[in-house]
Design an enzyme around this catalytic site. Structure first.
Site, PDB file in Angstrom:
ATOM      1  CG  ASN A   8      -1.287   0.004   2.573  1.00 38.71           C
ATOM      2  OD1 ASN A   8      -2.188  -0.736   1.702  1.00 38.71           O
ATOM      3  ND2 ASN A   8      -1.977   0.658   3.568  1.00 38.71           N
ATOM      4  CE  LYS A  10      -2.156   4.068   2.351  1.00 37.42           C
ATOM      5  NZ  LYS A  10      -2.071   5.496   3.453  1.00 37.42           N
ATOM      6  CG  HIS A  93      -3.175   1.541   7.982  1.00 35.08           C
ATOM      7  ND1 HIS A  93      -3.297   2.469   7.509  1.00 35.08           N
ATOM      8  CD2 HIS A  93      -2.114   1.541   7.289  1.00 35.08           C
ATOM      9  CE1 HIS A  93      -2.962   3.395   7.470  1.00 35.08           C
ATOM     10  NE2 HIS A  93      -1.786   2.408   6.768  1.00 35.08           N
ATOM     11  CD  GLU A  95      -4.713   5.367   5.348  1.00 37.93           C
ATOM     12  OE1 GLU A  95      -5.029   4.357   5.070  1.00 37.93           O
ATOM     13  OE2 GLU A  95      -3.472   6.172   5.116  1.00 37.93           O
ATOM     14  CD  GLU A 164       2.045   2.450   8.962  1.00 36.52           C
ATOM     15  OE1 GLU A 164       2.532   2.273   7.252  1.00 36.52           O
ATOM     16  OE2 GLU A 164       1.316   2.520   8.233  1.00 36.52           O
ATOM     17  N   GLY A 174      -0.164  13.828   0.418  1.00 37.26           N
ATOM     18  CA  GLY A 174       1.886  14.532  -0.003  1.00 37.26           C
ATOM     19  C   GLY A 174       1.665  14.895   1.513  1.00 37.26           C
ATOM     20  CB  SER A 214       5.806  10.258   4.030  1.00 39.92           C
ATOM     21  OG  SER A 214       4.343  10.920   4.433  1.00 39.92           O
TER      22      SER A 214
HETATM   23  C1  PEP Z   1       0.672   3.464   5.258  1.00 44.85           C
HETATM   24  O1  PEP Z   1      -0.451   3.871   5.410  1.00 44.85           O
HETATM   25  O2  PEP Z   1       0.806   2.436   5.350  1.00 44.85           O
HETATM   26  C2  PEP Z   1       1.582   4.165   4.154  1.00 44.85           C
HETATM   27  C3  PEP Z   1       2.676   3.840   4.537  1.00 44.85           C
HETATM   28  O3  PEP Z   1       1.329   5.033   4.259  1.00 44.85           O
HETATM   29  P1  PEP Z   1       2.102   6.573   2.630  1.00 44.85           P
HETATM   30  O4  PEP Z   1       3.231   5.798   2.481  1.00 44.85           O
HETATM   31  O5  PEP Z   1       1.717   7.192   1.749  1.00 44.85           O
HETATM   32  O6  PEP Z   1       3.067   7.368   4.409  1.00 44.85           O
END
Ligand code: PEP
Length: 257
Positions: A8, A10, A93, A95, A164, A174, A214
């Site tokens: 992803n 983004k 997602h 977000e 997630e 981060g 992450s």
């Molecule tokens: C995400 O937002 O789909 C995602 C997996 O982000 P990250 O790996 O940066 O936490």
């Protein structure tokens, strides 16, 4: 079964940067590996990438779709328009949920994807407060049930669920906390058993379940060793082609199926 590893990106990488990244990534992928690799770039990158990528190594997906095929929806892109270019669409997602998408809308987007021959990757996950109140499984099961409201037993085999937890997502800063397998195992099991309750054992076995939050090249092995998951959704670390290639490689090595 091949592991499913999804990047992803983004709102990162314009078309030139996107092509540069896949050009460096592709030589590091062995097409004989038992891994299906999907890139979810910004929508503006989809057409140039479709013309560039080696389709024996990479597939494309959208980060979002509209629930209707056409109409007066300024700024939106439909699954019908992306059909033929994408195989997958990320739906719900966190977000996007934070911008107002609710489960009813997500259910309609899942139906739009199916109608257009596109596989949905439906994201579900609880926030930190819900986790601290021991509500993780309840929140996630409620989201899942509502998001699959329009999905039949036949269709569920083509659905991918991505668990997630919001507290583990990095949001590019981060700051996501790295979940341990023990932190997430019970919720992953609750997801699979909910799909079995709703659609029977065949539905639960057929549905692919990803973990995301992450995940990076250093800790991906811990998740890939879990029986509960069929792959990973990677955000921030997928923007680094060497790290992402290591995750793909590890996915093949850890695949004992
Ligand atoms: C995400 O937002 O789909 C995602 C997996 O982000 P990250 O790996 O940066 O936490």
């Amino acid at each position: 079964m091949a592991r499913l590893i999804v990047a992803n990106w983004k709102m990162n990488l314009d078309p030139a940067a996107a092509i540069k990244l896949v050009t460096k990534l592709e030589p590091k992928i062995d097409p004989s590996e038992r891994v299906e690799v999907v890139i979810l770039p910004p929508s503006i990158d989809l057409y140039p990438l479709d013309e560039t990528i080696d389709k024996t190594k990479l597939k494309l997906g959208a980060q979002n779709i509209h629930y209707l095929d056409e109409g007066p929806f300024t700024g939106e892109v439909s699954a019908a328009m992306l059909k033929g270019v994408i195989d997958y669409a990320l739906i719900g997602h966190s977000e996007r949920r934070a911008m107002g998408e609710d489960d009813k809308l997500i259910a309609k987007k899942v139906a739009a994807a199916y109608r257009n021959g596109i596989t949905s990757i439906v994201c579900i996950g609880e926030n930190l407060d819900q986790r601290e109140h021991k509500l993780s499984s309840k929140v996630v099961v409620d989201q899942l049930t509502a998001d699959l409201a329009l999905v039949t037993a036949e269709e569920v085999k083509d659905i991918v669920i991505a668990y997630e937890p919001l507290w583990a997502i990095s949001h590019g800063d981060g700051k996501g906390r790295h979940a341990t397998p023990d932190d997430i195992r019970a919720v992953l099991r609750a997801i699979r058993s909910t799909v079995e309750d709703l659609y029977g054992e065949a539905g639960g076995v057929g549905m692919r379940l990803l973990y995301g939050g992450s995940v990076n090249a250093d800790d991906c092995m811990a998740y890939l060793g879990m029986d509960e998951i069929d792959g990973l959704l990677v955000g921030g670390d997928s923007l680094n082609y060497e790290d992402f290639a290591s995750i793909i490689d590890a996915s093949d090595r850890e695949n004992t199926d």
